[in-house]
Design a protein around this motif. Structure first.
Motif, PDB file in Angstrom:
ATOM      1  N   ALA A 105       0.821  -1.218   0.000  1.00 34.10           N
ATOM      2  CA  ALA A 105       0.000   0.000   0.000  1.00 34.10           C
ATOM      3  C   ALA A 105       0.854   1.267   0.000  1.00 34.10           C
ATOM      4  CB  ALA A 105      -0.944  -0.009   1.205  1.00 34.10           C
ATOM      5  N   ARG A 106       1.955   1.259   0.758  1.00 33.95           N
ATOM      6  CA  ARG A 106       2.753   2.474   0.951  1.00 33.95           C
ATOM      7  C   ARG A 106       3.867   2.669  -0.081  1.00 33.95           C
ATOM      8  NH1 ARG A 106       2.685   5.888   5.198  1.00 33.95           N
ATOM      9  NH2 ARG A 106       3.548   7.090   3.469  1.00 33.95           N
ATOM     10  N   LEU A 107       4.359   1.569  -0.658  1.00 29.01           N
ATOM     11  CA  LEU A 107       5.561   1.687  -1.489  1.00 29.01           C
ATOM     12  C   LEU A 107       5.377   1.238  -2.934  1.00 29.01           C
ATOM     13  CD1 LEU A 107       8.108   0.145   1.067  1.00 29.01           C
ATOM     14  CD2 LEU A 107       7.445   2.546   0.839  1.00 29.01           C
ATOM     15  N   TRP A 108       4.548   0.230  -3.179  1.00 25.46           N
ATOM     16  CA  TRP A 108       4.571  -0.426  -4.486  1.00 25.46           C
ATOM     17  C   TRP A 108       3.317  -0.205  -5.330  1.00 25.46           C
ATOM     18  CZ3 TRP A 108       5.562  -5.519  -1.467  1.00 25.46           C
ATOM     19  CH2 TRP A 108       6.827  -5.446  -0.833  1.00 25.46           C
ATOM     20  N   ASP A 109       2.272   0.395  -4.773  1.00 24.19           N
ATOM     21  CA  ASP A 109       0.983   0.428  -5.462  1.00 24.19           C
ATOM     22  C   ASP A 109       0.892   1.518  -6.521  1.00 24.19           C
ATOM     23  OD1 ASP A 109      -1.788  -0.390  -5.806  1.00 24.19           O
ATOM     24  OD2 ASP A 109      -2.287   1.538  -4.885  1.00 24.19           O
ATOM     25  N   VAL A 153       6.477   8.724  -6.730  1.00 25.81           N
ATOM     26  CA  VAL A 153       7.563   8.566  -5.772  1.00 25.81           C
ATOM     27  C   VAL A 153       7.002   8.207  -4.403  1.00 25.81           C
ATOM     28  CG1 VAL A 153       9.436   9.762  -4.562  1.00 25.81           C
ATOM     29  CG2 VAL A 153       9.111  10.113  -7.015  1.00 25.81           C
ATOM     30  N   ALA A 154       5.920   8.881  -4.025  1.00 15.47           N
ATOM     31  CA  ALA A 154       5.262   8.597  -2.740  1.00 15.47           C
ATOM     32  C   ALA A 154       3.747   8.645  -2.952  1.00 15.47           C
ATOM     33  CB  ALA A 154       5.674   9.609  -1.684  1.00 15.47           C
ATOM     34  N   PRO A 155       3.031   7.545  -2.687  1.00 18.22           N
ATOM     35  CA  PRO A 155       1.574   7.551  -2.863  1.00 18.22           C
ATOM     36  C   PRO A 155       0.908   8.508  -1.883  1.00 18.22           C
ATOM     37  CG  PRO A 155       2.267   5.545  -1.743  1.00 18.22           C
ATOM     38  CD  PRO A 155       3.513   6.254  -2.165  1.00 18.22           C
ATOM     39  N   ARG A 156      -0.178   9.092  -2.319  1.00 15.77           N
ATOM     40  CA  ARG A 156      -0.923  10.010  -1.472  1.00 15.77           C
ATOM     41  C   ARG A 156      -1.812   9.212  -0.513  1.00 15.77           C
ATOM     42  NH1 ARG A 156      -1.461  15.183  -3.820  1.00 15.77           N
ATOM     43  NH2 ARG A 156      -3.636  15.383  -3.194  1.00 15.77           N
ATOM     44  N   ARG A 157      -2.122   9.849   0.625  1.00 14.38           N
ATOM     45  CA  ARG A 157      -2.922   9.166   1.650  1.00 14.38           C
ATOM     46  C   ARG A 157      -4.280   8.728   1.115  1.00 14.38           C
ATOM     47  NH1 ARG A 157      -2.072   9.444   7.161  1.00 14.38           N
ATOM     48  NH2 ARG A 157      -0.703  11.215   6.790  1.00 14.38           N
ATOM     49  N   GLU A 158      -4.858   9.537   0.238  1.00 13.25           N
ATOM     50  CA  GLU A 158      -6.184   9.195  -0.287  1.00 13.25           C
ATOM     51  C   GLU A 158      -6.132   7.925  -1.138  1.00 13.25           C
ATOM     52  OE1 GLU A 158      -5.805  12.499  -3.876  1.00 13.25           O
ATOM     53  OE2 GLU A 158      -6.647  13.004  -1.922  1.00 13.25           O
ATOM     54  N   ARG A 159      -4.915   7.522  -1.537  1.00 13.39           N
ATOM     55  CA  ARG A 159      -4.762   6.264  -2.264  1.00 13.39           C
ATOM     56  C   ARG A 159      -4.331   5.134  -1.335  1.00 13.39           C
ATOM     57  NH1 ARG A 159      -3.970   4.728  -7.698  1.00 13.39           N
ATOM     58  NH2 ARG A 159      -2.886   2.724  -7.888  1.00 13.39           N
ATOM     59  N   TYR A 160      -3.301   5.373  -0.503  1.00  9.73           N
ATOM     60  CA  TYR A 160      -2.763   4.257   0.268  1.00  9.73           C
ATOM     61  C   TYR A 160      -3.618   3.881   1.469  1.00  9.73           C
ATOM     62  CZ  TYR A 160      -0.398   7.376   3.749  1.00  9.73           C
ATOM     63  OH  TYR A 160      -0.107   8.290   4.728  1.00  9.73           O
ATOM     64  N   CYS A 161      -4.400   4.812   2.031  1.00 14.77           N
ATOM     65  CA  CYS A 161      -5.244   4.469   3.178  1.00 14.77           C
ATOM     66  C   CYS A 161      -6.334   3.457   2.790  1.00 14.77           C
ATOM     67  CB  CYS A 161      -5.846   5.738   3.783  1.00 14.77           C
ATOM     68  SG  CYS A 161      -6.885   5.426   5.228  1.00 14.77           S
ATOM     69  N   PRO A 162      -7.129   3.700   1.727  1.00 12.49           N
ATOM     70  CA  PRO A 162      -8.111   2.675   1.312  1.00 12.49           C
ATOM     71  C   PRO A 162      -7.440   1.380   0.853  1.00 12.49           C
ATOM     72  CG  PRO A 162      -8.651   4.808   0.345  1.00 12.49           C
ATOM     73  CD  PRO A 162      -7.289   4.948   0.943  1.00 12.49           C
ATOM     74  N   MET A 163      -6.276   1.496   0.182  1.00 15.25           N
ATOM     75  CA  MET A 163      -5.586   0.286  -0.270  1.00 15.25           C
ATOM     76  C   MET A 163      -5.144  -0.566   0.915  1.00 15.25           C
ATOM     77  SD  MET A 163      -4.466  -1.743  -2.536  1.00 15.25           S
ATOM     78  CE  MET A 163      -4.863  -0.790  -4.000  1.00 15.25           C
ATOM     79  N   LEU A 164      -4.617   0.072   1.952  1.00 16.37           N
ATOM     80  CA  LEU A 164      -4.205  -0.670   3.145  1.00 16.37           C
ATOM     81  C   LEU A 164      -5.400  -1.363   3.782  1.00 16.37           C
ATOM     82  CD1 LEU A 164      -2.018  -1.422   5.219  1.00 16.37           C
ATOM     83  CD2 LEU A 164      -2.577   0.701   6.435  1.00 16.37           C
ATOM     84  N   PHE A 165      -6.529  -0.670   3.859  1.00 16.69           N
ATOM     85  CA  PHE A 165      -7.741  -1.278   4.419  1.00 16.69           C
ATOM     86  C   PHE A 165      -8.136  -2.519   3.624  1.00 16.69           C
ATOM     87  CE2 PHE A 165     -12.371  -1.629   3.838  1.00 16.69           C
ATOM     88  CZ  PHE A 165     -12.719  -2.069   5.109  1.00 16.69           C
ATOM     89  N   GLU A 166      -8.168  -2.414   2.297  1.00 16.14           N
ATOM     90  CA  GLU A 166      -8.551  -3.557   1.459  1.00 16.14           C
ATOM     91  C   GLU A 166      -7.571  -4.718   1.661  1.00 16.14           C
ATOM     92  OE1 GLU A 166     -11.291  -3.763  -0.077  1.00 16.14           O
ATOM     93  OE2 GLU A 166     -11.939  -1.673  -0.129  1.00 16.14           O
ATOM     94  N   ASN A 167      -6.284  -4.401   1.796  1.00 20.46           N
ATOM     95  CA  ASN A 167      -5.278  -5.444   2.012  1.00 20.46           C
ATOM     96  C   ASN A 167      -5.495  -6.170   3.335  1.00 20.46           C
ATOM     97  OD1 ASN A 167      -4.078  -4.760  -0.403  1.00 20.46           O
ATOM     98  ND2 ASN A 167      -2.340  -3.689   0.506  1.00 20.46           N
ATOM     99  N   LEU A 168      -5.797  -5.398   4.401  1.00 20.41           N
ATOM    100  CA  LEU A 168      -6.012  -6.009   5.718  1.00 20.41           C
ATOM    101  C   LEU A 168      -7.280  -6.862   5.733  1.00 20.41           C
ATOM    102  CD1 LEU A 168      -4.994  -3.064   8.081  1.00 20.41           C
ATOM    103  CD2 LEU A 168      -3.663  -5.114   7.533  1.00 20.41           C
ATOM    104  N   ILE A 169      -8.321  -6.374   5.073  1.00 29.42           N
ATOM    105  CA  ILE A 169      -9.564  -7.155   4.980  1.00 29.42           C
ATOM    106  C   ILE A 169      -9.318  -8.457   4.217  1.00 29.42           C
ATOM    107  CG2 ILE A 169     -11.831  -7.201   3.830  1.00 29.42           C
ATOM    108  CD1 ILE A 169     -11.992  -5.813   6.461  1.00 29.42           C
TER     109      ILE A 169
END
Length: 313
Positions: free
Chosen positions: A49-53, A57-73
């Motif tokens: 979510a934070r590095l590879w998606d 250079v650096a993903p924005r929070r509006e992208r990595y926060c939902p992605m992290l949630f989907e990954n954890l689910i």
């Protein structure tokens, strides 16, 4: 709208208990569940979510926060192979809630989007015993005198006392029990996000609203101490810091400060990781901080997973 948990406690007639209830903490600490076996996968999902998606250079929070949630689910759902009853869940997005109640002759309403709502075919069992519930009679709710506890709430003219759960719980819907609310504070600009204390208050108000609506659907509108309390959980995150909450609706008799109170357990400000270094930091041609995730906290991941498992395992 929600300045803090203390105000939300008064509005919902709720006693606060710090930390997770024993029923949930027991899942976190139980080695037989094999939660630690998923830690490496969770660490990998954080990196995804934070590095590879993204090619940025650096993903924005509006992208990595939902992605992290989907990954954890996704990791949580892997447990359904071991516990088949976990498959009897459904995620509902953009669910609206409107719940109305009276508190000291003041008509109150919580309404709006409930975040992402996970529904279940079976309810979460009560986490507090009958003795613990009765003991809340002695609890004295904090007052804000001479300030009114509703001072900063939006005042509107109510022409209809609306109680509604949107499309989430129509008659005959098999996943009729609210299980866990997820709130993603994913705005990239800090001032557009709720601060942690505001987020916890919002989580409490919406967990209460969903529990109250479920109670009315099951038992009608008459105020009463519930024979079978209703438990609704909530998890909030900005993509790094997590808030965990378990709310138990013990009573719908909310007008006075006397009698049985509702209960909420809150585990605040739990980092899933300390830092995400998207590109290595180099000084004088020497890498001082390599790219990657540092300070991963497996206990925070286990708490997320334990709330998902709660009520089934």
């Amino acid at each position: 709208v929600f300045p803090g948990v203390r105000q939300a406690q008064w509005l919902t007639k709720t006693k606060l208990v710090e930390g997770l209830p024993p029923a949930v903490q027991g899942l976190v600490d139980n080695p037989a569940l094999g939660l630690q076996e998923l830690e490496e996968r969770a660490r990998h999902m954080v990196s995804h979510a934070r590095l590879w998606d993204t090619a940025e250079v650096a993903p924005r929070r509006e992208r990595y926060c939902p992605m992290l949630f989907e990954n954890l689910i996704h990791i949580c759902r892997l447990m359904s192979g071991k516990y088949p009853s976990l498959s009897k869940r459904m995620l509902a997005r953009n669910c609206r809630i409107a719940a109305t109640w009276e508190r000291e002759s003041i008509l109150l309403q919580v309404r709006g989007l409930s975040g992402i709502l996970m529904n279940s075919k079976t309810p979460i069992p009560p986490v507090a015993s009958k003795e613990e519930i009765l003991a809340t009679k002695e609890h004295v709710l904090e007052t804000f005198y001479p300030i009114a506890p509703t001072i900063d709430l939006q005042e509107v003219n109510v022409y209809q006392e609306l109680n509604d759960t949107g499309q989430c719980f129509r008659d005959g819907y098999p996943y009729s029990h609210p299980h866990t609310l997820f709130f993603l504070e994913s705005a990239n600009v800090r001032t557009d996000r709720f601060r942690p204390e505001q987020l916890r208050a919002k989580m409490l108000m919406f967990a209460f609203g969903n529990a109250l609506e479920r109670s009315k659907a099951l038992h009608g509108n008459d105020p009463k101490v519930l024979e079978q309390p209703i438990v609704v959980q909530s998890i909030g995150t900005d993509g790094q810091l997590f808030q965990f909450m378990v709310f138990q609706l013990n009573t719908t008799d909310l007008v006075s400060n006397d009698g049985v109170k509702n209960l909420v357990w809150i585990d605040s400000d739990q980092n899933l990781y300390e830092r995400a270094q998207c590109v290595p930091e180099v000084k004088k041609k020497v890498v001082t901080k390599p790219a990657g995730i540092s300070g991963f906290q497996p206990d925070t991941f286990k708490k997320f997973l334990a709330l998902y498992l709660h009520g089934t395992v």
